[in-house]
Scaffold this motif. Sequence first.
Motif, PDB file in Angstrom:
ATOM      1  N   ARG A   1       0.832  -1.210   0.000  1.00  0.00           N
ATOM      2  CA  ARG A   1       0.000   0.000   0.000  1.00  0.00           C
ATOM      3  C   ARG A   1       0.859   1.250   0.000  1.00  0.00           C
ATOM      4  N   LEU A   2       1.955   1.191   0.740  1.00  0.00           N
ATOM      5  CA  LEU A   2       2.887   2.311   0.776  1.00  0.00           C
ATOM      6  C   LEU A   2       3.350   2.652  -0.634  1.00  0.00           C
ATOM      7  N   LYS A   3       3.656   1.614  -1.374  1.00  0.00           N
ATOM      8  CA  LYS A   3       4.106   1.792  -2.753  1.00  0.00           C
ATOM      9  C   LYS A   3       2.982   2.377  -3.604  1.00  0.00           C
ATOM     10  N   ALA A   4       1.784   1.839  -3.406  1.00  0.00           N
ATOM     11  CA  ALA A   4       0.648   2.284  -4.195  1.00  0.00           C
ATOM     12  C   ALA A   4       0.282   3.723  -3.852  1.00  0.00           C
ATOM     13  N   TYR A   5       0.373   4.080  -2.580  1.00  0.00           N
ATOM     14  CA  TYR A   5      -0.022   5.417  -2.148  1.00  0.00           C
ATOM     15  C   TYR A   5       0.991   6.476  -2.575  1.00  0.00           C
ATOM     16  N   PHE A   6       2.269   6.203  -2.319  1.00  0.00           N
ATOM     17  CA  PHE A   6       3.282   7.243  -2.482  1.00  0.00           C
ATOM     18  C   PHE A   6       4.158   7.078  -3.702  1.00  0.00           C
ATOM     19  N   GLY A   7       4.022   5.938  -4.380  1.00  0.00           N
ATOM     20  CA  GLY A   7       4.867   5.726  -5.539  1.00  0.00           C
ATOM     21  C   GLY A   7       6.315   5.933  -5.178  1.00  0.00           C
ATOM     22  N   PRO A   8       6.961   6.866  -5.858  1.00  0.00           N
ATOM     23  CA  PRO A   8       8.389   7.048  -5.669  1.00  0.00           C
ATOM     24  C   PRO A   8       8.731   7.837  -4.412  1.00  0.00           C
ATOM     25  N   TYR A   9       7.724   8.409  -3.752  1.00  0.00           N
ATOM     26  CA  TYR A   9       8.023   9.344  -2.673  1.00  0.00           C
ATOM     27  C   TYR A   9       8.326   8.700  -1.327  1.00  0.00           C
ATOM     28  N   GLN A  10       8.053   7.451  -1.201  1.00  0.00           N
ATOM     29  CA  GLN A  10       8.387   6.730   0.028  1.00  0.00           C
ATOM     30  C   GLN A  10       8.502   5.264  -0.325  1.00  0.00           C
ATOM     31  N   GLY A  11       9.445   4.594   0.265  1.00  0.00           N
ATOM     32  CA  GLY A  11       9.594   3.165   0.021  1.00  0.00           C
ATOM     33  C   GLY A  11      10.217   2.493   1.218  1.00  0.00           C
TER      34      GLY A  11
ATOM     35  N   VAL B   1      -2.029  14.039  -3.014  1.00  0.00           N
ATOM     36  CA  VAL B   1      -0.785  13.370  -3.416  1.00  0.00           C
ATOM     37  C   VAL B   1      -0.901  12.855  -4.847  1.00  0.00           C
ATOM     38  N   SER B   2      -2.053  12.291  -5.173  1.00  0.00           N
ATOM     39  CA  SER B   2      -2.268  11.771  -6.526  1.00  0.00           C
ATOM     40  C   SER B   2      -2.138  12.878  -7.575  1.00  0.00           C
ATOM     41  N   ARG B   3      -2.801  14.000  -7.339  1.00  0.00           N
ATOM     42  CA  ARG B   3      -2.770  15.120  -8.283  1.00  0.00           C
ATOM     43  C   ARG B   3      -1.372  15.728  -8.387  1.00  0.00           C
ATOM     44  N   PHE B   4      -0.743  15.960  -7.235  1.00  0.00           N
ATOM     45  CA  PHE B   4       0.588  16.554  -7.218  1.00  0.00           C
ATOM     46  C   PHE B   4       1.575  15.646  -7.947  1.00  0.00           C
ATOM     47  N   GLY B   5       1.483  14.363  -7.659  1.00  0.00           N
ATOM     48  CA  GLY B   5       2.363  13.397  -8.306  1.00  0.00           C
ATOM     49  C   GLY B   5       2.197  13.423  -9.816  1.00  0.00           C
ATOM     50  N   GLN B   6       0.946  13.478 -10.271  1.00  0.00           N
ATOM     51  CA  GLN B   6       0.690  13.513 -11.712  1.00  0.00           C
ATOM     52  C   GLN B   6       1.293  14.752 -12.357  1.00  0.00           C
ATOM     53  N   VAL B   7       1.094  15.891 -11.704  1.00  0.00           N
ATOM     54  CA  VAL B   7       1.601  17.158 -12.234  1.00  0.00           C
ATOM     55  C   VAL B   7       3.121  17.105 -12.382  1.00  0.00           C
ATOM     56  N   LEU B   8       3.796  16.609 -11.340  1.00  0.00           N
ATOM     57  CA  LEU B   8       5.254  16.568 -11.371  1.00  0.00           C
ATOM     58  C   LEU B   8       5.770  15.576 -12.408  1.00  0.00           C
TER      59      LEU B   8
ATOM     60  N   GLU C   1       8.903  14.094   3.334  1.00  0.00           N
ATOM     61  CA  GLU C   1       8.095  14.321   4.539  1.00  0.00           C
ATOM     62  C   GLU C   1       6.797  14.996   4.135  1.00  0.00           C
ATOM     63  N   PHE C   2       6.944  15.914   3.197  1.00  0.00           N
ATOM     64  CA  PHE C   2       5.804  16.712   2.782  1.00  0.00           C
ATOM     65  C   PHE C   2       4.682  15.845   2.223  1.00  0.00           C
ATOM     66  N   MET C   3       5.027  14.983   1.249  1.00  0.00           N
ATOM     67  CA  MET C   3       4.026  14.117   0.633  1.00  0.00           C
ATOM     68  C   MET C   3       3.390  13.203   1.671  1.00  0.00           C
TER      69      MET C   3
ATOM     70  N   PHE D   1       1.510  24.260  -8.807  1.00  0.00           N
ATOM     71  CA  PHE D   1       0.496  23.359  -8.261  1.00  0.00           C
ATOM     72  C   PHE D   1       0.115  23.763  -6.844  1.00  0.00           C
ATOM     73  N   LEU D   2       1.128  23.977  -6.016  1.00  0.00           N
ATOM     74  CA  LEU D   2       0.850  24.272  -4.605  1.00  0.00           C
ATOM     75  C   LEU D   2       0.074  25.573  -4.445  1.00  0.00           C
ATOM     76  N   GLN D   3       0.439  26.579  -5.251  1.00  0.00           N
ATOM     77  CA  GLN D   3      -0.249  27.865  -5.138  1.00  0.00           C
ATOM     78  C   GLN D   3      -1.688  27.791  -5.638  1.00  0.00           C
ATOM     79  N   GLY D   4      -1.935  26.948  -6.619  1.00  0.00           N
ATOM     80  CA  GLY D   4      -3.261  26.861  -7.196  1.00  0.00           C
ATOM     81  C   GLY D   4      -4.057  25.689  -6.657  1.00  0.00           C
ATOM     82  N   GLU D   5      -4.009  24.582  -7.402  1.00  0.00           N
ATOM     83  CA  GLU D   5      -4.827  23.421  -7.068  1.00  0.00           C
ATOM     84  C   GLU D   5      -4.564  22.877  -5.667  1.00  0.00           C
ATOM     85  N   GLY D   6      -3.298  22.865  -5.270  1.00  0.00           N
ATOM     86  CA  GLY D   6      -2.947  22.318  -3.958  1.00  0.00           C
ATOM     87  C   GLY D   6      -3.639  23.058  -2.843  1.00  0.00           C
ATOM     88  N   ARG D   7      -3.504  24.359  -2.867  1.00  0.00           N
ATOM     89  CA  ARG D   7      -4.136  25.187  -1.840  1.00  0.00           C
ATOM     90  C   ARG D   7      -5.657  25.020  -1.891  1.00  0.00           C
TER      91      ARG D   7
END
Lengths: 177, 177
Positions: A25-35, A145-152, B96-98, B159-165
């Motif tokens: 689940r950790l992998k599914a939730y955070f993808g590359p951001y935590q492992g 997290v899902s949206r932010f991850g997609q954007v990045l 940490e943020f994510m 993202f953070l300034q717009g959709e994130g907030r």
Amino acid sequence: MIDVRCLCLGVLSLGETTGYEVRKRLKAYFGPYQGVSYGALYPALAKLLAAGEVVATGSPDAQTLEKRTYAITEKGRESLRSSLVQAKGQEQVRSEFMAAMFFADQLEKDVLDRLIDERLAELRGDLALFQGFRGSPATEGQRFVSRFGQVLCRAAIDFLQGEGRAIVSALDRDRQR
Amino acid sequence: MIDVRCLCLGVLSLGETTGYEVRKRLKAYFGPYQGVSYGALYPALAKLLAAGEVVATGSPDAQTLEKRTYAITEKGRESLRSSLVQAKGQEQVRSEFMAAMFFADQLEKDVLDRLIDERLAELRGDLALFQGFRGSPATEGQRFVSRFGQVLCRAAIDFLQGEGRAIVSALDRDRQR
DNA sequence: GTTTACATGTAAGCTGTTACATGATTAC
DNA sequence: GTAATCATGTAACAGCTTACATGTAAAC
């Protein structure tokens, strides 16, 4: 600080499950951001158990490797909350890719192309993963997290396909002369 | 693998300098993408010295803490090249943020706003840093990292300034009811 | 004169990875 | 029946951070 213990508590705060599932689940939730690896996961769960922040099915001292289900306790929820409140908006990145590309001038074009291809493959995988739970974001936090991850991921993919590849080509053209 | 040793070699491949400077340059070159502490840096340089991949001014066995200048050797250049060629297009992120934002539903709005503010401050600092050597990119590799870094920082800030907030505000409105 | 930045290094300890050992259950 | 996936855990080791110890040089 957000460490493995805290991440386990976080996953378990959304529902009880096995250690194996926690990692998935950790992998599914955070993808590359935590492992986490199992070598970090199970000792962390054992500590949480000893601290009374989670409870587990199965005999507490058994060495039988039987399947166990972990569940968060009230004390665990408090501990999680206090960790989350103390979290800083920081990120630690260790990028092989950036390091290697920085020294692009010392590498051949095919190596550079391979690096970009590999990075793109990873990014596309991450993107699919983040899109994956777009349909069923149980919480707003998950949606964030899902949206932010997609954007990045998209920004990175766009850059590598366009300008990034162009820089490498320009570098190669310069070398031909 | 790109480790501290390899990063030191990389920096020194662009010119000889002191250990202290190596760390500063690493920060200036890679911003958030690579970082080393002195506790990792000096032992790494010592190993490189022992392996003959760098040479240093000053007596090799002195305990006098005198200022030393390190320079890469031909053997060091070969070692660097072979590390770079073997590099994978991977990235390890620990955010940490994510992690904290994922559990947004368990946090108050002011905590979430603080997290976003902190993240934005970091991102703006990183952006300035990547823009900093835009004017003087000694190599195409440096330009690549600078441009890629800028693109990613901007995408995150937007993202953070717009959709994130907005997600955070929506979450808070829902809670009021 | 004193604070800040430069400069080098060591030691303890924490965290996490890799590799290993073991076995149950499911799908084909 | 056998391969893949689920499942739990340990042990050795690598790598890095933090804190410490020490001192110089420049700026104000």
